[in-house]
Design a protein around this motif. Structure first.
Motif, PDB file in Angstrom:
ATOM      1  N   THR A   1       0.847  -1.194   0.000  1.00 39.29           N
ATOM      2  CA  THR A   1       0.000   0.000   0.000  1.00 39.29           C
ATOM      3  C   THR A   1       0.882   1.243   0.000  1.00 39.29           C
ATOM      4  OG1 THR A   1      -0.056   0.156   2.412  1.00 39.29           O
ATOM      5  CG2 THR A   1      -1.734  -1.245   1.378  1.00 39.29           C
ATOM      6  N   LYS A   2       0.276   2.381  -0.291  1.00 42.80           N
ATOM      7  CA  LYS A   2       1.035   3.637  -0.240  1.00 42.80           C
ATOM      8  C   LYS A   2       1.589   3.862   1.167  1.00 42.80           C
ATOM      9  CE  LYS A   2      -1.438   6.032  -3.948  1.00 42.80           C
ATOM     10  NZ  LYS A   2      -2.391   7.118  -4.271  1.00 42.80           N
TER      11      LYS A   2
ATOM     12  N   SER B   1       5.422   4.665   2.036  1.00 46.83           N
ATOM     13  CA  SER B   1       5.808   5.993   2.538  1.00 46.83           C
ATOM     14  C   SER B   1       6.162   5.981   4.021  1.00 46.83           C
ATOM     15  CB  SER B   1       4.685   7.000   2.278  1.00 46.83           C
ATOM     16  OG  SER B   1       3.524   6.629   2.999  1.00 46.83           O
ATOM     17  N   LYS B   2       5.432   5.207   4.821  1.00 50.72           N
ATOM     18  CA  LYS B   2       5.659   5.249   6.274  1.00 50.72           C
ATOM     19  C   LYS B   2       6.706   4.253   6.756  1.00 50.72           C
ATOM     20  CE  LYS B   2       1.415   7.192   8.166  1.00 50.72           C
ATOM     21  NZ  LYS B   2       0.347   6.995   9.157  1.00 50.72           N
ATOM     22  N   TYR B   3       6.807   3.110   6.089  1.00 49.78           N
ATOM     23  CA  TYR B   3       7.694   2.059   6.593  1.00 49.78           C
ATOM     24  C   TYR B   3       8.965   1.906   5.758  1.00 49.78           C
ATOM     25  CZ  TYR B   3       3.632   0.918   9.389  1.00 49.78           C
ATOM     26  OH  TYR B   3       2.577   0.987  10.262  1.00 49.78           O
ATOM     27  N   MET B   4       8.791   1.606   4.469  1.00 54.01           N
ATOM     28  CA  MET B   4       9.968   1.282   3.659  1.00 54.01           C
ATOM     29  C   MET B   4      10.881   2.489   3.461  1.00 54.01           C
ATOM     30  SD  MET B   4       8.304  -1.356   0.940  1.00 54.01           S
ATOM     31  CE  MET B   4       9.889  -1.977   0.438  1.00 54.01           C
ATOM     32  N   THR B   5      10.277   3.656   3.195  1.00 55.82           N
ATOM     33  CA  THR B   5      11.092   4.861   3.016  1.00 55.82           C
ATOM     34  C   THR B   5      11.872   5.169   4.292  1.00 55.82           C
ATOM     35  OG1 THR B   5       9.428   5.719   1.492  1.00 55.82           O
ATOM     36  CG2 THR B   5      11.024   7.299   2.358  1.00 55.82           C
ATOM     37  N   GLU B   6      11.204   5.002   5.441  1.00 55.10           N
ATOM     38  CA  GLU B   6      11.856   5.246   6.731  1.00 55.10           C
ATOM     39  C   GLU B   6      13.013   4.279   6.957  1.00 55.10           C
ATOM     40  OE1 GLU B   6      11.767   7.273  10.604  1.00 55.10           O
ATOM     41  OE2 GLU B   6      10.758   7.678   8.706  1.00 55.10           O
TER      42      GLU B   6
ATOM     43  N   ASP C   1      13.600   1.171  12.201  1.00 54.59           N
ATOM     44  CA  ASP C   1      12.163   0.938  12.158  1.00 54.59           C
ATOM     45  C   ASP C   1      11.441   2.228  12.487  1.00 54.59           C
ATOM     46  OD1 ASP C   1      11.625  -1.746  11.489  1.00 54.59           O
ATOM     47  OD2 ASP C   1      12.456  -2.393  13.399  1.00 54.59           O
ATOM     48  N   PRO C   2      10.360   2.528  11.761  1.00 57.67           N
ATOM     49  CA  PRO C   2       9.611   3.740  12.084  1.00 57.67           C
ATOM     50  C   PRO C   2       8.913   3.617  13.434  1.00 57.67           C
ATOM     51  CG  PRO C   2       8.446   2.429  10.456  1.00 57.67           C
ATOM     52  CD  PRO C   2       9.781   1.792  10.641  1.00 57.67           C
ATOM     53  N   ILE C   3       8.764   4.737  14.117  1.00 55.55           N
ATOM     54  CA  ILE C   3       8.096   4.736  15.419  1.00 55.55           C
ATOM     55  C   ILE C   3       6.620   5.041  15.188  1.00 55.55           C
ATOM     56  CG2 ILE C   3       7.939   5.907  17.651  1.00 55.55           C
ATOM     57  CD1 ILE C   3      10.979   6.479  17.309  1.00 55.55           C
TER      58      ILE C   3
END
Length: 348
Positions: free
Chosen positions: A166-167, A171-176, A183-185
């Motif tokens: 998904t977007k 945007s929230k996980y892989m880019t981070e 790992d994103p918080i």
């Protein structure tokens, strides 16, 4: 096997970055890492065989272990001080177990055996250092450059849809992960329904993903906690733990569990009989899984030391890719039932 040796190889101390250790002890730990996946704990283990009694803590040292030796030849060992009252005038020695350290009381020798002496004696039983020096298989995987794919944007977008990205995932996980290397918080108020209760289709991985507060322990971070954890893993058939010899070293040591395709391509295909099995299917999924299992069993019986479950053909071919978690667990369980699991490694 003596119990102190068994606990040493089952719950090794953090040896990889500890240069102060005796070189033979380091060689002992490295040799047995080829045969036994380490247990991180957290725990404090005690053991006894009638002639010896002892204890050790896990390599994180997250469980306390303290002991008191008295002048009238008692030893009191427990997680905390003060479980049994010992008058100070009767105390000969007080100590505590640090991470990975061993405490052993040998009733045949009538003494408490010190950690370094004990481990040195065990490590000198066999020529572990010589075995490693002469027989270790080395691939300089760290210096192999990453080769990006040459997929078009259209192909990439199609694959992302087929694999249910998904977007938000991108945007929230892989880019981070890629830009900040962590790992994103996320927020504590994550209120999306868990996969099994969701009306929308979900990736199979989500059914096995732990959400916040389902347990209280944070995940082990092997990258930032590398002093006390280990990401070492191995490719190839596993040796016999009860009959250690140089044949156990016929494996490839990996510093981490992620391989690039360029790194995988450098492995000697003839020596390790690297076998690729496609996880694409056009028939019913259950029938296709059965066929994949037959291919895996045949490959291992023919000497394949590394099986690669591969969905990359989907780039150029039509059909569906099995959920990789399903394909992997099916092959894993099937090889266990067939008594072949220790003969090979699985790469996806």
């Amino acid at each position: 096997m003596e119990p102190e040796k068994a606990v040493m190889l089952l719950i090794p101390e953090p040896w990889l970055y500890n240069k102060s250790n005796d070189k033979n002890v380091r060689a002992f730990y490295e040799f047995y890492s080829y045969l036994m996946e380490p247990w991180d704990g957290p725990t404090m283990i005690s053991f006894c065989n009638g002639d010896k009694i002892g204890a050790l803590t896990d390599r994180n040292g997250l469980r306390p272990g303290r002991y008191t030796i008295t002048k009238d030849n008692f030893i009191v060992f427990s997680s905390e001080v003060g479980v049994i009252d010992v008058p100070e005038e009767n105390v000969a020695f007080k100590g505590q177990l640090n991470s990975g350290k061993l405490l052993l009381v040998d009733f045949l020798q009538n003494k408490v055996v010190e950690n370094n002496e004990l481990k040195a004696d065990i490590a000198n039983e066999l020529p572990y250092e010589q075995w490693l020096k002469e027989n270790k298989t080395s691939y300089d995987l760290d210096n192999i450059d990453y080769q990006p794919s040459e997929w078009s944007d259209d192909t990439l977008f199609r694959l992302q849809k087929q694999f249910a990205y998904t977007k938000e995932d991108i945007s929230k996980y892989m880019t981070e992960l890629v830009t900040n290397r962590k790992d994103p918080i996320g927020a504590m108020g994550y209120d999306a329904p868990i996969a099994v209760l969701n009306d929308k289709p979900e990736s199979l991985f989500n059914y096995f993903k732990q959400l916040f507060a389902q347990v209280t322990n944070p995940p082990i971070d092997a990258y930032r906690e590398k002093i006390v954890t280990s990401e070492l893993s191995y490719l190839g058939g596993e040796g016999n733990l009860l009959h250690p010899d140089v044949s156990a070293l016929q494996r490839i040591q990996l510093k981490k569990t992620v391989l690039t395709e360029a790194q995988l391509a450098t492995i000697d295909v003839t020596r390790f009989k690297v076998t690729y099995l496609s996880t694409l299917y056009t028939d019913q999924l259950e029938n296709s899984l059965t066929d994949l299992g037959k291919q895996a069993i045949k490959a291992v019986k023919n000497g394949a030391k590394i099986l690669v479950l591969d969905d990359k053909p989907l780039v150029n071919e039509s059909g569906y890719a099995m959920p990789m978690l399903l394909a992997l667990s099916h092959i894993h369980q099937l090889l266990i039932r067939e008594g072949l699991r220790m003969e090979t490694s699985l790469v996806v």
